[in-house]
Design a protein around this motif. Sequence first.
Motif, PDB file in Angstrom:
ATOM      1  N   UNK A 145       0.862  -1.183   0.000  1.00  0.00           N
ATOM      2  CA  UNK A 145       0.000   0.000   0.000  1.00  0.00           C
ATOM      3  C   UNK A 145       0.894   1.227   0.000  1.00  0.00           C
ATOM      4  N   UNK A 146       0.871   1.975  -1.081  1.00  0.00           N
ATOM      5  CA  UNK A 146       1.824   3.064  -1.238  1.00  0.00           C
ATOM      6  C   UNK A 146       1.344   4.375  -0.620  1.00  0.00           C
ATOM      7  N   UNK A 147       0.033   4.571  -0.504  1.00  0.00           N
ATOM      8  CA  UNK A 147      -0.451   5.838   0.041  1.00  0.00           C
ATOM      9  C   UNK A 147      -0.647   5.724   1.545  1.00  0.00           C
ATOM     10  N   UNK A 148      -0.268   6.778   2.246  1.00  0.00           N
ATOM     11  CA  UNK A 148      -0.382   6.792   3.706  1.00  0.00           C
ATOM     12  C   UNK A 148      -1.841   6.684   4.142  1.00  0.00           C
ATOM     13  N   UNK A 149      -2.758   7.273   3.371  1.00  0.00           N
ATOM     14  CA  UNK A 149      -4.179   7.226   3.710  1.00  0.00           C
ATOM     15  C   UNK A 149      -4.680   5.782   3.759  1.00  0.00           C
ATOM     16  N   UNK A 150      -4.303   4.982   2.753  1.00  0.00           N
ATOM     17  CA  UNK A 150      -4.721   3.571   2.741  1.00  0.00           C
ATOM     18  C   UNK A 150      -4.103   2.806   3.906  1.00  0.00           C
ATOM     19  N   UNK A 151      -2.819   3.060   4.177  1.00  0.00           N
ATOM     20  CA  UNK A 151      -2.159   2.350   5.277  1.00  0.00           C
ATOM     21  C   UNK A 151      -2.782   2.729   6.615  1.00  0.00           C
ATOM     22  N   UNK A 152      -3.051   4.018   6.805  1.00  0.00           N
ATOM     23  CA  UNK A 152      -3.633   4.464   8.074  1.00  0.00           C
ATOM     24  C   UNK A 152      -4.989   3.816   8.309  1.00  0.00           C
ATOM     25  N   UNK A 153      -5.821   3.767   7.266  1.00  0.00           N
ATOM     26  CA  UNK A 153      -7.165   3.184   7.405  1.00  0.00           C
ATOM     27  C   UNK A 153      -7.071   1.701   7.768  1.00  0.00           C
ATOM     28  N   UNK A 154      -6.175   1.006   7.103  1.00  0.00           N
ATOM     29  CA  UNK A 154      -6.045  -0.437   7.309  1.00  0.00           C
ATOM     30  C   UNK A 154      -5.447  -0.759   8.671  1.00  0.00           C
ATOM     31  N   UNK A 155      -4.365  -0.093   9.011  1.00  0.00           N
ATOM     32  CA  UNK A 155      -3.670  -0.412  10.256  1.00  0.00           C
ATOM     33  C   UNK A 155      -4.440   0.065  11.477  1.00  0.00           C
ATOM     34  N   UNK A 156      -5.255   1.085  11.307  1.00  0.00           N
ATOM     35  CA  UNK A 156      -6.130   1.507  12.400  1.00  0.00           C
ATOM     36  C   UNK A 156      -7.161   0.421  12.680  1.00  0.00           C
ATOM     37  N   UNK A 157      -7.696  -0.164  11.608  1.00  0.00           N
ATOM     38  CA  UNK A 157      -8.645  -1.260  11.772  1.00  0.00           C
ATOM     39  C   UNK A 157      -8.017  -2.472  12.429  1.00  0.00           C
ATOM     40  N   UNK A 158      -6.769  -2.706  12.128  1.00  0.00           N
ATOM     41  CA  UNK A 158      -6.051  -3.826  12.737  1.00  0.00           C
ATOM     42  C   UNK A 158      -5.591  -3.521  14.158  1.00  0.00           C
ATOM     43  N   UNK A 159      -5.526  -2.234  14.482  1.00  0.00           N
ATOM     44  CA  UNK A 159      -4.969  -1.861  15.782  1.00  0.00           C
ATOM     45  C   UNK A 159      -3.466  -2.020  15.831  1.00  0.00           C
ATOM     46  N   UNK A 160      -2.806  -1.913  14.649  1.00  0.00           N
ATOM     47  CA  UNK A 160      -1.349  -2.108  14.590  1.00  0.00           C
ATOM     48  C   UNK A 160      -0.676  -0.988  13.799  1.00  0.00           C
ATOM     49  N   UNK A 161      -0.730   0.245  14.275  1.00  0.00           N
ATOM     50  CA  UNK A 161      -0.065   1.337  13.551  1.00  0.00           C
ATOM     51  C   UNK A 161       1.445   1.140  13.451  1.00  0.00           C
ATOM     52  N   UNK A 162       1.997   0.283  14.313  1.00  0.00           N
ATOM     53  CA  UNK A 162       3.441   0.048  14.282  1.00  0.00           C
ATOM     54  C   UNK A 162       3.887  -0.696  13.028  1.00  0.00           C
ATOM     55  N   UNK A 163       2.943  -1.228  12.247  1.00  0.00           N
ATOM     56  CA  UNK A 163       3.300  -1.979  11.041  1.00  0.00           C
ATOM     57  C   UNK A 163       3.415  -1.087   9.802  1.00  0.00           C
ATOM     58  N   UNK A 164       3.303   0.218   9.974  1.00  0.00           N
ATOM     59  CA  UNK A 164       3.285   1.122   8.821  1.00  0.00           C
ATOM     60  C   UNK A 164       4.527   0.952   7.950  1.00  0.00           C
ATOM     61  N   UNK A 165       5.696   0.942   8.548  1.00  0.00           N
ATOM     62  CA  UNK A 165       6.929   0.814   7.758  1.00  0.00           C
ATOM     63  C   UNK A 165       7.000  -0.531   7.055  1.00  0.00           C
ATOM     64  N   UNK A 166       6.552  -1.581   7.726  1.00  0.00           N
ATOM     65  CA  UNK A 166       6.597  -2.924   7.128  1.00  0.00           C
ATOM     66  C   UNK A 166       5.693  -3.014   5.902  1.00  0.00           C
ATOM     67  N   UNK A 167       4.489  -2.441   6.017  1.00  0.00           N
ATOM     68  CA  UNK A 167       3.553  -2.500   4.884  1.00  0.00           C
ATOM     69  C   UNK A 167       4.026  -1.616   3.745  1.00  0.00           C
ATOM     70  N   UNK A 168       4.537  -0.430   4.085  1.00  0.00           N
ATOM     71  CA  UNK A 168       5.024   0.465   3.041  1.00  0.00           C
ATOM     72  C   UNK A 168       6.213  -0.145   2.288  1.00  0.00           C
ATOM     73  N   UNK A 169       7.010  -0.955   2.987  1.00  0.00           N
ATOM     74  CA  UNK A 169       8.209  -1.509   2.382  1.00  0.00           C
ATOM     75  C   UNK A 169       8.020  -2.833   1.670  1.00  0.00           C
ATOM     76  N   UNK A 170       6.784  -3.353   1.608  1.00  0.00           N
ATOM     77  CA  UNK A 170       6.552  -4.605   0.903  1.00  0.00           C
ATOM     78  C   UNK A 170       6.868  -4.472  -0.574  1.00  0.00           C
TER      79      UNK A 170
END
Length: 208
Positions: free
Chosen positions: A179-204
């Motif tokens: 997920x390249x856009x921060x908006x998509x990552x924020x929405x997804x990781x907020x739902x998961x309750x794991x904002x700490x995974x932002x760098x991992x998802x962005x770097x896939x």
Amino acid sequence: DPDLETLILRLVDPPFSKVGVFPLDRFFKPDDRMDLAMALNGVVASPSFEPWTIGVGLDIDRLFAPPAQCEGRTRVSIFSLAHLPDGQRQFFLALLLGRLLAWSRSQPGTSHLRAALFFDEVAGYVPPHPAQPPTKAPLLTMMKQARAVGLGVLLATQNPVDIDYKALSNAGLWCIGRLQTKQDRDRLLKGLGRPDLDDAVEGLGKRR
């Protein structure tokens, strides 16, 4: 079990005179019945409607039943809608999802997977509030309730921000790709309750 032509004619001249305790003409005025009949007749008379009157019916039991020559195998029924305009896609999917929901409500409870609905490119069909396309209610209901009768629902999208949070919160398994856009990552990781995974998802990497 009237066909559509008979149903339209019976709207104008119904074979009964009362609805509950009320006279028919008070419950549904003749002019209103004629307006509805004319609107339906316009649909039936349209050349673009004719293809919808032919082909295999939406019999969910038939769609799930394995062919006689493939006993023991899982049947896969694929609907490709890429050739349809948006209005007709919504029309068909509303019918299909409504039938599937009705089928699920007729099944006994089970802890085993009985069938699965896989919906690719779901953006636009279960959008965030306040949008309410006709596909949204049956999809959300099946995601909340259908697992109890063994019906799995899998949704795929490239844009999680375009999906209602109720659908995201009812997903038991999340498969997350790049997920390249921060908006998509924020929405997804907020739902998961794991904002700490932002760098991992962005770097896939691609297709991971």
